[in-house]
Design a protein around this motif. Structure first.
Motif, short mmCIF file in Angstrom:
data_model
loop_
_atom_site.label_atom_id
_atom_site.label_comp_id
_atom_site.label_asym_id
_atom_site.label_seq_id
_atom_site.Cartn_x
_atom_site.Cartn_y
_atom_site.Cartn_z
N ALA A 186 31.76 42.10 47.67
CA ALA A 186 33.03 41.49 47.29
C ALA A 186 32.86 39.99 47.10
CB ALA A 186 34.08 41.77 48.35
N ALA A 187 33.43 39.45 46.01
CA ALA A 187 33.41 38.02 45.74
C ALA A 187 34.82 37.43 45.78
CB ALA A 187 32.78 37.74 44.39
N LEU A 188 35.81 38.21 45.32
CA LEU A 188 37.18 37.73 45.21
C LEU A 188 38.14 38.83 45.63
CD1 LEU A 188 38.63 35.13 44.20
CD2 LEU A 188 38.81 36.22 41.96
N LEU A 189 39.09 38.46 46.50
CA LEU A 189 40.06 39.41 47.03
C LEU A 189 41.46 38.92 46.70
CD1 LEU A 189 38.43 39.62 50.58
CD2 LEU A 189 38.01 41.17 48.67
N ILE A 190 42.12 39.59 45.74
CA ILE A 190 43.48 39.21 45.36
C ILE A 190 44.34 40.47 45.42
CG2 ILE A 190 44.97 38.31 43.55
CD1 ILE A 190 42.70 36.63 42.57
N GLY A 191 45.27 40.51 46.38
CA GLY A 191 46.06 41.71 46.57
C GLY A 191 45.16 42.87 46.92
N ASP A 192 45.32 43.99 46.21
CA ASP A 192 44.46 45.16 46.44
C ASP A 192 43.23 45.16 45.54
OD1 ASP A 192 46.20 46.22 48.36
OD2 ASP A 192 47.44 47.18 46.82
N ARG A 193 43.11 44.17 44.67
CA ARG A 193 41.99 44.11 43.73
C ARG A 193 40.78 43.45 44.40
NH1 ARG A 193 41.43 43.48 37.92
NH2 ARG A 193 43.71 43.35 37.72
N ILE A 194 39.65 44.12 44.35
CA ILE A 194 38.39 43.55 44.84
C ILE A 194 37.49 43.31 43.64
CG2 ILE A 194 36.34 43.93 46.25
CD1 ILE A 194 37.99 45.69 48.08
N THR A 195 37.12 42.05 43.44
CA THR A 195 36.19 41.69 42.37
C THR A 195 34.81 41.52 42.98
OG1 THR A 195 37.93 40.53 41.13
CG2 THR A 195 35.65 39.98 40.58
N THR A 196 33.87 42.35 42.60
CA THR A 196 32.51 42.23 43.11
C THR A 196 31.79 41.10 42.38
OG1 THR A 196 31.55 43.76 41.51
CG2 THR A 196 32.47 44.73 43.54
#
Length: 510
Positions: free
Chosen positions: A24-34
């Motif tokens: 994981a690089a970015l956590l916004i709400g329920d969205r996980i950006t790897t």
């Protein structure tokens, strides 16, 4: 004296390649950006930005809350060979128009309501594109630009910071400035891939932006948060299993007064502070609230990113110290002639090394005032930032803040120019003159006091307050506005700011 060679650095957009592809690089709400998602998204956004801006070297601005786009913009602009200009989301149209015009931005990415706030003040040569369009580009799945091959000294960003003489000035930051700042902070904080930082600070500040960069340098994740109350922070720590928070003193006051269940409070491993000094009593409260967290008091200035940090092991015995130089920085305490001050002798803090910025954008005069040759005793040499801040160094090498030479007001973690507040007040048409200054405040660090002289003796208190609310961001709003029929002047006929501030202090004391 042998000069120190600058350490190697990479183009700042290469931070998207630092972490494991599926981490994981970015956590916004329920969205996980790897990290794999991050690299692909940066490439697609970079391609779109380059097309919209018209070619490399142009300035592109972003003005928004902590959206996914806001987090990707600094890397995407750099990958496209563009120069990113992040705009504080709390600013109003008048300030933003100045930043766009001063930077010569060819593109502003923002939402509809903010674009309307600019109105006719938007520079004619600055195109506006909606956030939703840019977000769609990120999710398009199309081919993006590959990692850049920028040189270390290439300009990557212009960060606008308030100056004591009025309107904000743009600090020019290179790829090396940003990369080495990320490496420095990641190393002395000991950030590891499993860590998760809560990004509560504006991404337009070097302190807030570096939370992205230092976390990604270490392969860790960031959860950006636009919070309204301390309870929002507690919820976010619980939801994202946060280990790191960077804050300013007013935020820590709110957080230690909030209710913290034992589990989220124990998740926190490190708390970092800048934008104002922590008091011993606040440090004690932070220790009680977050018993497993190390506390890192820090000092910095946008012109050199950050200068010092205090090792957590020393905080209990030296709670008022700024600490020592961070990695890649050399901090000297100098007399006016450039010679080194003795132990416990007050002197100007001078910062040398590769974290020193490239000066102020299109402002040679102010650049020459702040960016001057390093003292002959410097290990790095070259150009140094002469901070204007008075500090002292004890026999153990620990630094202590003494005072600020300029008139800047540091409130709620923000540096506010008195002149900017005064100019907006006078522009209301309701007053002839205004003087702003800061006074100590337990929650804000400093509260803004505005003394004004009304037209023809009139005092339209409601009208001026309404105008300031419309034209100044919240953190620039005066805490108290007082009206005068006359204001004292010095022998040169200028407003006597010292006397005005002192008179106000005597009135309060009486």
């Amino acid at each position: 004296m042998t000069k120190v060679e600058n350490p190697p650095s990479f183009p700042i957009d290469h931070l998207a390649l630092r972490g494991a592809a599926d981490a994981a690089a970015l956590l916004i709400g329920d969205r996980i950006t790897t990290f794999a998602d991050l690299d692909a998204a940066v490439g697609r956004l970079a391609s779109w930005l380059l097309e919209q801006a018209g070619g490399p070297g142009e300035r592109v601005a972003s003005w928004s809350a902590k959206t996914r786009l806001a987090c990707l913009m600094p890397l995407a602009a750099a990958r496209a060979g563009l120069i990113h200009v992040p705009v504080n989301p709390l600013l109003k149209g008048q300030q933003v128009a100045h930043i766009l015009a001063d930077s010569g931005a060819k593109l502003l990415v923002t939402n509809h309501s903010r674009a309307e706030m600019l109105g006719d003040a938007r520079p004619e040569n600055c195109a506006v594109r909606d956030l939703k369009v840019a977000e769609a580009v990120i999710d398009s799945g199309g081919q993006g630009l590959p990692p850049s091959i920028a040189e270390a000294g290439d300009l990557a960003a212009i960060l606008y910071t308030s100056g004591s003489t009025g309107r904000p000035k743009g600090v020019m930051l290179s790829h090396a400035n940003l990369w080495l700042g990320a490496e420095s902070v990641a190393s002395y904080l000991g950030i590891v891939p499993g860590d998760r930082a809560l990004g509560v600070l504006p991404l337009s500040f070097d302190y807030g932006q570096n939370q992205l960069f230092s976390s990604w340098y270490a392969g860790a994740a960031v959860a950006p948060l636009d919070y309204l109350t301390a309870r929002d922070v507690v919820k976010a720590v619980t939801r994202h299993r946060i280990t790191t928070i960077a804050g300013v003193p007013p935020l820590w006051v709110q957080l230690v007064e909030a209710e913290w269940p034992a589990d989220p409070a124990s998740l926190l491993k490190r708390l970092t502070n800048s934008g104002g000094a922590l008091t011993p009593s606040l440090i004690d409260a932070m220790r009680r609230t977050f018993p497993k967290a190390d506390i890192y008091p820090m000092y910095g200035l946008t012109e050199a990113f950050r200068s010092t940090f205090l090792d957590p092991a020393l905080v209990a015995d030296h709670p008022t110290s700024m600490g020592r130089a961070i990695p890649h920085a050399e901090i000297l305490v100098c007399r006016p002639d450039g010679s080194l001050a003795d132990d416990d002798e007050p002197g100007e803090l001078v910062h040398t090394g590769p974290l020193v910025a490239q000066g102020y954008w299109r402002d040679d005069e102010r650049t020459a005032q702040r960016f001057k040759p390093a003292p002959s005793t410097s290990r790095y040499g070259g150009i140094a930032v002469w901070s204007g801040d008075t500090v002292r160094r004890d026999a153990a090498g620990l630094l202590y803040f003494v005072g600020r030479d300029d008139a800047m007001i540091k409130t709620a973690g923000n540096r506010v120019s008195p002149t900017e507040v005064e100019d907006v007040a006078v522009a209301s048409g309701l007053i002839y003159e205004a003087v702003a200054f800061g006074v100590p405040d337990a929650r804000l660090g400093a509260a803004i006091i505005l003394i004004v002289r009304g037209k023809d003796g009139a005092a339209d208190e409601e009208g001026l307050a309404a105008y300031l609310r419309q034209n100044l961001p919240n953190f620039m709003q005066p805490h108290i506005i007082e009206w005068r029929s006359e204001l004292p002047r010095n022998p040169n006929g200028k407003l006597d700011r010292v006397a005005i501030s002192a008179d106000w202090g005597r009135e309060v004391a009486a």
